[in-house]
Design an enzyme around this catalytic site. Sequence first.
Site, PDB file in Angstrom:
ATOM      1  N   GLU A   1       1.047   3.786  10.083  1.00 25.99           N
ATOM      2  CA  GLU A   1      -0.423   3.877   9.981  1.00 25.99           C
ATOM      3  C   GLU A   1      -0.974   4.978  10.880  1.00 25.99           C
ATOM      4  OE1 GLU A   1      -2.957   0.551   9.302  1.00 25.99           O
ATOM      5  OE2 GLU A   1      -1.323  -0.639   8.493  1.00 25.99           O
TER       6      GLU A   1
ATOM      7  N   TRP B   1       8.927   4.419   2.332  1.00 27.38           N
ATOM      8  CA  TRP B   1       8.513   3.601   3.481  1.00 27.38           C
ATOM      9  C   TRP B   1       7.524   2.516   3.108  1.00 27.38           C
ATOM     10  CZ3 TRP B   1      11.889   5.507   6.584  1.00 27.38           C
ATOM     11  CH2 TRP B   1      12.014   6.872   6.797  1.00 27.38           C
TER      12      TRP B   1
ATOM     13  N   PHE C   1       0.881  -1.175   0.000  1.00 24.07           N
ATOM     14  CA  PHE C   1       0.000   0.000   0.000  1.00 24.07           C
ATOM     15  C   PHE C   1       0.918   1.224   0.000  1.00 24.07           C
ATOM     16  CE2 PHE C   1      -2.381   3.188   2.487  1.00 24.07           C
ATOM     17  CZ  PHE C   1      -3.653   3.119   1.949  1.00 24.07           C
TER      18      PHE C   1
ATOM     19  N   ARG D   1      15.343 -17.792  36.800  1.00 24.84           N
ATOM     20  CA  ARG D   1      16.549 -17.066  37.219  1.00 24.84           C
ATOM     21  C   ARG D   1      16.617 -16.965  38.753  1.00 24.84           C
ATOM     22  NH1 ARG D   1      21.734 -15.383  36.637  1.00 24.84           N
ATOM     23  NH2 ARG D   1      22.043 -13.282  37.424  1.00 24.84           N
TER      24      ARG D   1
ATOM     25  N   SER E   1       1.191   8.379  16.948  1.00 19.99           N
ATOM     26  CA  SER E   1       0.346   8.477  18.149  1.00 19.99           C
ATOM     27  C   SER E   1      -0.373   9.828  18.213  1.00 19.99           C
ATOM     28  CB  SER E   1       1.190   8.261  19.401  1.00 19.99           C
ATOM     29  OG  SER E   1       1.491   6.879  19.512  1.00 19.99           O
ATOM     30  N   ASN E   2       0.302  10.890  17.776  1.00 24.44           N
ATOM     31  CA  ASN E   2      -0.378  12.193  17.771  1.00 24.44           C
ATOM     32  C   ASN E   2      -1.581  12.180  16.824  1.00 24.44           C
ATOM     33  OD1 ASN E   2       1.176  13.453  19.653  1.00 24.44           O
ATOM     34  ND2 ASN E   2       2.284  14.781  18.223  1.00 24.44           N
TER      35      ASN E   2
ATOM     36  N   SER F   1       2.582   7.019   1.443  1.00 26.12           N
ATOM     37  CA  SER F   1       3.531   8.002   1.991  1.00 26.12           C
ATOM     38  C   SER F   1       4.612   8.401   0.984  1.00 26.12           C
ATOM     39  CB  SER F   1       4.231   7.427   3.224  1.00 26.12           C
ATOM     40  OG  SER F   1       3.290   7.071   4.199  1.00 26.12           O
TER      41      SER F   1
ATOM     42  N   SER G   1       5.234  13.937   2.442  1.00 25.63           N
ATOM     43  CA  SER G   1       3.866  13.773   2.959  1.00 25.63           C
ATOM     44  C   SER G   1       3.740  12.479   3.754  1.00 25.63           C
ATOM     45  CB  SER G   1       2.849  13.777   1.811  1.00 25.63           C
ATOM     46  OG  SER G   1       3.155  12.781   0.869  1.00 25.63           O
TER      47      SER G   1
HETATM   48  C1  LIG Z   1       8.783   0.803   8.963  1.00 18.89           C
HETATM   49  C2  LIG Z   1       7.781   1.687   8.303  1.00 18.89           C
HETATM   50  C3  LIG Z   1       6.825   1.120   7.468  1.00 18.89           C
HETATM   51  C4  LIG Z   1       5.904   1.935   6.805  1.00 18.89           C
HETATM   52  N1  LIG Z   1       5.020   1.369   5.920  1.00 18.89           N
HETATM   53  C5  LIG Z   1       4.262   2.186   5.119  1.00 18.89           C
HETATM   54  C6  LIG Z   1       3.488   1.645   4.041  1.00 18.89           C
HETATM   55  O1  LIG Z   1       3.458   0.426   3.811  1.00 18.89           O
HETATM   56  N2  LIG Z   1       2.797   2.503   3.252  1.00 18.89           N
HETATM   57  C7  LIG Z   1       2.802   3.842   3.460  1.00 18.89           C
HETATM   58  O2  LIG Z   1       2.146   4.550   2.703  1.00 18.89           O
HETATM   59  N3  LIG Z   1       3.512   4.390   4.482  1.00 18.89           N
HETATM   60  C8  LIG Z   1       4.244   3.592   5.305  1.00 18.89           C
HETATM   61  N4  LIG Z   1       5.002   4.136   6.323  1.00 18.89           N
HETATM   62  C9  LIG Z   1       4.985   5.571   6.533  1.00 18.89           C
HETATM   63  C10 LIG Z   1       4.328   5.959   7.856  1.00 18.89           C
HETATM   64  O3  LIG Z   1       2.948   5.782   7.782  1.00 18.89           O
HETATM   65  C11 LIG Z   1       4.753   7.411   8.175  1.00 18.89           C
HETATM   66  O4  LIG Z   1       6.123   7.353   8.524  1.00 18.89           O
HETATM   67  C12 LIG Z   1       3.927   8.011   9.280  1.00 18.89           C
HETATM   68  O5  LIG Z   1       2.620   8.247   8.862  1.00 18.89           O
HETATM   69  C13 LIG Z   1       4.523   9.342   9.787  1.00 18.89           C
HETATM   70  O6  LIG Z   1       4.859  10.183   8.736  1.00 18.89           O
HETATM   71  P1  LIG Z   1       6.305  10.869   8.691  1.00 18.89           P
HETATM   72  O7  LIG Z   1       7.299   9.793   8.849  1.00 18.89           O
HETATM   73  O8  LIG Z   1       6.382  11.719   7.484  1.00 18.89           O
HETATM   74  O9  LIG Z   1       6.347  11.773   9.996  1.00 18.89           O
HETATM   75  P2  LIG Z   1       5.809  13.279  10.115  1.00 18.89           P
HETATM   76  O10 LIG Z   1       4.433  13.381   9.554  1.00 18.89           O
HETATM   77  O11 LIG Z   1       6.839  14.190   9.585  1.00 18.89           O
HETATM   78  O12 LIG Z   1       5.724  13.446  11.689  1.00 18.89           O
HETATM   79  C14 LIG Z   1       6.841  13.785  12.500  1.00 18.89           C
HETATM   80  C15 LIG Z   1       6.336  14.081  13.905  1.00 18.89           C
HETATM   81  O13 LIG Z   1       5.439  15.215  13.864  1.00 18.89           O
HETATM   82  C16 LIG Z   1       4.209  14.881  14.478  1.00 18.89           C
HETATM   83  N5  LIG Z   1       3.103  15.586  13.783  1.00 18.89           N
HETATM   84  C17 LIG Z   1       2.925  15.735  12.446  1.00 18.89           C
HETATM   85  N6  LIG Z   1       1.785  16.408  12.205  1.00 18.89           N
HETATM   86  C18 LIG Z   1       1.215  16.670  13.401  1.00 18.89           C
HETATM   87  C19 LIG Z   1       0.026  17.331  13.832  1.00 18.89           C
HETATM   88  N7  LIG Z   1      -0.852  17.838  12.960  1.00 18.89           N
HETATM   89  N8  LIG Z   1      -0.226  17.413  15.153  1.00 18.89           N
HETATM   90  C20 LIG Z   1       0.653  16.899  16.065  1.00 18.89           C
HETATM   91  N9  LIG Z   1       1.777  16.254  15.720  1.00 18.89           N
HETATM   92  C21 LIG Z   1       2.067  16.146  14.409  1.00 18.89           C
HETATM   93  C22 LIG Z   1       4.081  13.367  14.324  1.00 18.89           C
HETATM   94  O14 LIG Z   1       3.220  12.831  15.293  1.00 18.89           O
HETATM   95  C23 LIG Z   1       5.530  12.916  14.489  1.00 18.89           C
HETATM   96  O15 LIG Z   1       5.822  12.783  15.855  1.00 18.89           O
HETATM   97  C24 LIG Z   1       5.906   3.332   7.023  1.00 18.89           C
HETATM   98  C25 LIG Z   1       6.857   3.890   7.881  1.00 18.89           C
HETATM   99  C26 LIG Z   1       7.800   3.095   8.502  1.00 18.89           C
HETATM  100  C27 LIG Z   1       8.837   3.745   9.372  1.00 18.89           C
END
Ligand SMILES: Cc1cc2nc3c(=O)[nH]c(=O)nc-3n(C[C@H](O)[C@H](O)[C@H](O)COP(=O)(O)OP(=O)(O)OC[C@H]3O[C@@H](n4cnc5c(N)ncnc54)[C@H](O)[C@@H]3O)c2cc1C
Length: 390
Positions: free
Chosen positions: A374, A167, A134, A279, A377-378, A137, A141
């Site tokens: 997915e 990712w 899927f 242990r 936590s925020n 990302s 974005s």
């Molecule tokens: C091992 C792995 C597997 C993955 N698999 C997939 C996949 O199969 N398909 C896919 O499409 N994606 C995948 N992802 C992507 C994943 O879903 C994203 O990494 C995730 O959604 C966070 O996006 P980002 O890394 O750009 O972080 P960012 O969006 O840049 O966030 C950085 C920080 O800012 C905080 N933040 C951002 N916006 C806000 C807000 N509005 N309010 C408060 N806090 C905020 C976030 O909580 C986080 O702590 C994967 C990622 C990893 C690491």
Amino acid sequence: MPNLAETSAAPSPLTALTEEEKMFQDTVRRFARERIGPHVREMDAAAIFRPDLLREMFELGLMGIEIPEEYGGQGGSFFQAVLAVEALAAVDPSAAVIVDVQNTIANNVIIRWGSDYQKRRYLPQLASDMVASFALSEAGSGSDAFALATRATQRGGEYFITGRKLWITNAGESGLFLVFANANPEAGHRGITCFLVERDFPGFQVGKKEDKLGIRASSTCELILDDCRVPASNVLGEVGKGYKIAIETLNEGRIAIGAQMTGLAQGALDHAIAYAKQRQQFGKPIAEFQGVQFDLAQMATEVEAARLLVYNAARLHDAGRPYVTEAAMAKYFASQVAEDTASRAVEIFGGVGFTKDFPVEKLYRDAKIGRIYEGTSNMQRLTIAKGILG
Ligand SMILES: Cc1cc2nc3c(=O)[nH]c(=O)nc-3n(C[C@H](O)[C@H](O)[C@H](O)COP(=O)(O)OP(=O)(O)OC[C@H]3O[C@@H](n4cnc5c(N)ncnc54)[C@H](O)[C@@H]3O)c2cc1C
């Protein structure tokens, strides 16, 4: 007073499983323990999921749990997919995420939104030997997923997609990619469209594989689309429906991430209990010290609470009831519990817990991803807040 327990309307305890669910859970647990268990350490070190085990997961029906039987799948429920992910994660969270993305994301999207042609072409392969990814990302974005920059342009009966995805889980093994691209940027997120892209379509390439902290045996790669040619018949749903498809799929999929984290936490707890009984310090098993018992009791309570949130969200989903807030709560809480439980398990093991000779350090590393993918936590807390504030 009628005895509620004797009426058909009596609600069941959340952890009560049907005969079929119990048999299925036992089968997956046995497979995880006996077949995957011996290879977990080697796969983590090599950052590769063994192809023979992947084949066995297909043979066992674990890659097509909800695919209807007419397409060669198991015709099971979403709840069964959740049980499978939980059981696998207790042994190897990497195996769990491979099954998770295949079932609760990729297969589900095609079952729900695919045309007859797409179902006939892809579901039998997805049930038998083809892994799917899927791809939403991008580098720019993540949480703001719909700001994606990948573009699709129609020329004749085809679309041409250009952009980069980042990712992407399972990309190392996948034969099919659900790629989200904007086919009408002026319409903003209403231009986002989901395309079914086969690995050998011209202009498509799997790029760099990430070297990760945890879930190392699950591949996570970049995708490069350079004027990638996709037939119009591979538009999933309709042009412009990608936004809805992605949101609805991820709302559901995150329940299974909650299951992955619950299974991981259960695995860490089981290891900690076994080790604490064996242990010896100060002339007796460390499980006899109240300090250690209190830790184990706290861990067990939190794992049970996480499981109840996950099962409740999954049962609500299968009952056709609203579940979006509960799903976000399940993922948010279970990922926190996984991290805390794995961390305490490392401490109960003492020094050896910090080494690769014992499984808990890996579970501790694997737990971290639960709070990121997915929806971080925020983002879960934003969904929960929206749900409770109206
Ligand atoms: C091992 C792995 C597997 C993955 N698999 C997939 C996949 O199969 N398909 C896919 O499409 N994606 C995948 N992802 C992507 C994943 O879903 C994203 O990494 C995730 O959604 C966070 O996006 P980002 O890394 O750009 O972080 P960012 O969006 O840049 O966030 C950085 C920080 O800012 C905080 N933040 C951002 N916006 C806000 C807000 N509005 N309010 C408060 N806090 C905020 C976030 O909580 C986080 O702590 C994967 C990622 C990893 C690491």
